[in-house]
Design an enzyme around this catalytic site. Structure first.
Site, PDB file in Angstrom:
ATOM      1  N   GLU A  17       0.835  -1.198   0.000  1.00 34.84           N
ATOM      2  CA  GLU A  17       0.000   0.000   0.000  1.00 34.84           C
ATOM      3  C   GLU A  17       0.876   1.256   0.000  1.00 34.84           C
ATOM      4  O   GLU A  17       2.036   1.217   0.423  1.00 34.84           O
ATOM      5  CB  GLU A  17      -0.871   0.021   1.269  1.00 34.84           C
ATOM      6  N   ASP A  18       0.298   2.346  -0.455  1.00 36.05           N
ATOM      7  CA  ASP A  18       1.025   3.616  -0.419  1.00 36.05           C
ATOM      8  C   ASP A  18       0.923   4.280   0.949  1.00 36.05           C
ATOM      9  O   ASP A  18       1.919   4.695   1.521  1.00 36.05           O
ATOM     10  CB  ASP A  18       0.526   4.566  -1.526  1.00 36.05           C
ATOM     11  N   ASP A  69      -4.418   5.534   6.218  1.00 33.35           N
ATOM     12  CA  ASP A  69      -4.960   6.735   6.827  1.00 33.35           C
ATOM     13  C   ASP A  69      -5.966   6.281   7.898  1.00 33.35           C
ATOM     14  O   ASP A  69      -5.561   5.896   8.987  1.00 33.35           O
ATOM     15  CB  ASP A  69      -5.603   7.532   5.685  1.00 33.35           C
ATOM     16  N   PHE A  85      -1.588  16.191   4.231  1.00 34.63           N
ATOM     17  CA  PHE A  85      -1.914  15.561   2.951  1.00 34.63           C
ATOM     18  C   PHE A  85      -0.680  15.575   2.056  1.00 34.63           C
ATOM     19  O   PHE A  85      -0.141  16.621   1.734  1.00 34.63           O
ATOM     20  CB  PHE A  85      -3.094  16.246   2.261  1.00 34.63           C
ATOM     21  N   ARG A 125       1.507  12.194  -9.068  1.00 37.12           N
ATOM     22  CA  ARG A 125       1.990  10.836  -8.800  1.00 37.12           C
ATOM     23  C   ARG A 125       3.445  10.648  -9.244  1.00 37.12           C
ATOM     24  O   ARG A 125       4.169   9.833  -8.690  1.00 37.12           O
ATOM     25  CB  ARG A 125       1.131   9.798  -9.547  1.00 37.12           C
TER      26      ARG A 125
HETATM   27  P1  IMP Z   1      -8.007   4.930   4.338  1.00 38.95           P
HETATM   28  O1  IMP Z   1      -9.085   3.959   3.994  1.00 38.95           O
HETATM   29  O2  IMP Z   1      -8.569   6.140   5.054  1.00 38.95           O
HETATM   30  O3  IMP Z   1      -6.864   4.317   5.101  1.00 38.95           O
HETATM   31  O4  IMP Z   1      -7.526   5.520   2.964  1.00 38.95           O
HETATM   32  C1  IMP Z   1      -6.334   5.194   2.384  1.00 38.95           C
HETATM   33  C2  IMP Z   1      -6.275   5.787   0.998  1.00 38.95           C
HETATM   34  O5  IMP Z   1      -6.583   7.185   1.029  1.00 38.95           O
HETATM   35  C3  IMP Z   1      -4.881   5.671   0.434  1.00 38.95           C
HETATM   36  O6  IMP Z   1      -4.685   4.471  -0.274  1.00 38.95           O
HETATM   37  C4  IMP Z   1      -4.815   6.898  -0.454  1.00 38.95           C
HETATM   38  O7  IMP Z   1      -5.339   6.616  -1.725  1.00 38.95           O
HETATM   39  C5  IMP Z   1      -5.705   7.912   0.199  1.00 38.95           C
HETATM   40  N1  IMP Z   1      -4.942   8.865   1.036  1.00 38.95           N
HETATM   41  C6  IMP Z   1      -4.967   8.975   2.378  1.00 38.95           C
HETATM   42  N2  IMP Z   1      -4.153   9.945   2.802  1.00 38.95           N
HETATM   43  C7  IMP Z   1      -3.564  10.463   1.693  1.00 38.95           C
HETATM   44  C8  IMP Z   1      -2.578  11.512   1.476  1.00 38.95           C
HETATM   45  O8  IMP Z   1      -2.061  12.180   2.376  1.00 38.95           O
HETATM   46  N3  IMP Z   1      -2.238  11.720   0.180  1.00 38.95           N
HETATM   47  C9  IMP Z   1      -2.752  11.025  -0.865  1.00 38.95           C
HETATM   48  N4  IMP Z   1      -3.656  10.040  -0.702  1.00 38.95           N
HETATM   49  C10 IMP Z   1      -4.072   9.773   0.568  1.00 38.95           C
HETATM   50 MG    MG Z   2      -4.635   4.707  -2.705  1.00 38.20          MG
END
Ligand code: IMP
Ligand code: MG
Length: 177
Positions: free
Chosen positions: A101-102, A105, A154, A167
């Protein structure tokens, strides 16, 4: 230049720091899976750049596949109600699977994905994320391999986007706003 006109407030993680960390993660993962074959589930599109670098730091037999998921949510936090946009082509049954995963959050997206993949009976299922924002977490989750823990900002670049932009930046930057 185009980049100079973008609303990025700072470079949070430089190209060099990323390369060093990815190498460390590669060593750690190699040691952990030694003697096994590893199956990487690369989550599109955000993990593309990270995964491409990480896999070249793995001294193991590795196979890869891609998955694309979209999460629904109102506002800036994902709800965990996810839709599989592109599923894996391969069967992960009996395999040692590492999700790449990247960023984690709220954790909602990954928690849901984990439960979907677990039902396919892999031998093991673990998580590797480049970035983690633990202060935003809404669900309990064990992150097995993590590059950087960051504050609630962010970030974009090195695969991560804002509205599909940024990206391709070779560093992680903080977006103004
Ligand atoms: P989660 O379900 O809230 O954990 O969302 C995770 C996804 O939200 C990641 O895979 C990203 O695509 C996006 N995301 C969350 N924070 C960021 C950020 O700071 N920059 C870019 N994408 C983010
Ligand atoms: Mg993502």
């Amino acid at each position: 230049m185009w980049l100079e006109k973008q609303p990025l407030t700072e470079v949070l993680i430089s190209k060099k720091e990323l390369a060093q960390k990815v190498e460390q993660l590669g060593d750690q993962i190699t040691r952990y899976y030694r003697g096994k074959e590893l199956f990487l589930v690369i989550i599109l599109k955000g993990s593309l750049v990270f995964a491409a670098d990480l896999m070249r730091c793995l001294d193991l037999p590795v196979t890869i596949d891609f998955m694309s998921i979209s999460s629904y949510g109102n506002g800036s936090i994902s709800s965990g109600d996810i839709k599989i946009v592109k599923d894996l082509a391969a069967d992960i049954g009996g395999k040692d699977v590492l999700i790449v995963e990247d960023i984690i959050d709220s954790g909602n997206t990954l928690a849901k994905l984990q439960s979907i993949l677990q039902k396919r009976h892999p031998n093991s299922l673990k998580i590797c994320t480049l970035l983690d924002k633990p202060s935003r977490r809404q669900v309990d989750m064990q992150v097995d391999f993590c590059g950087f823990t960051i504050e609630d900002k962010f970030v974009v670049g090195y695969g991560l986007d804002f509205a599909e932009q940024y990206r391709h930046l070779p560093f992680i930057g903080v977006l103004n706003g």
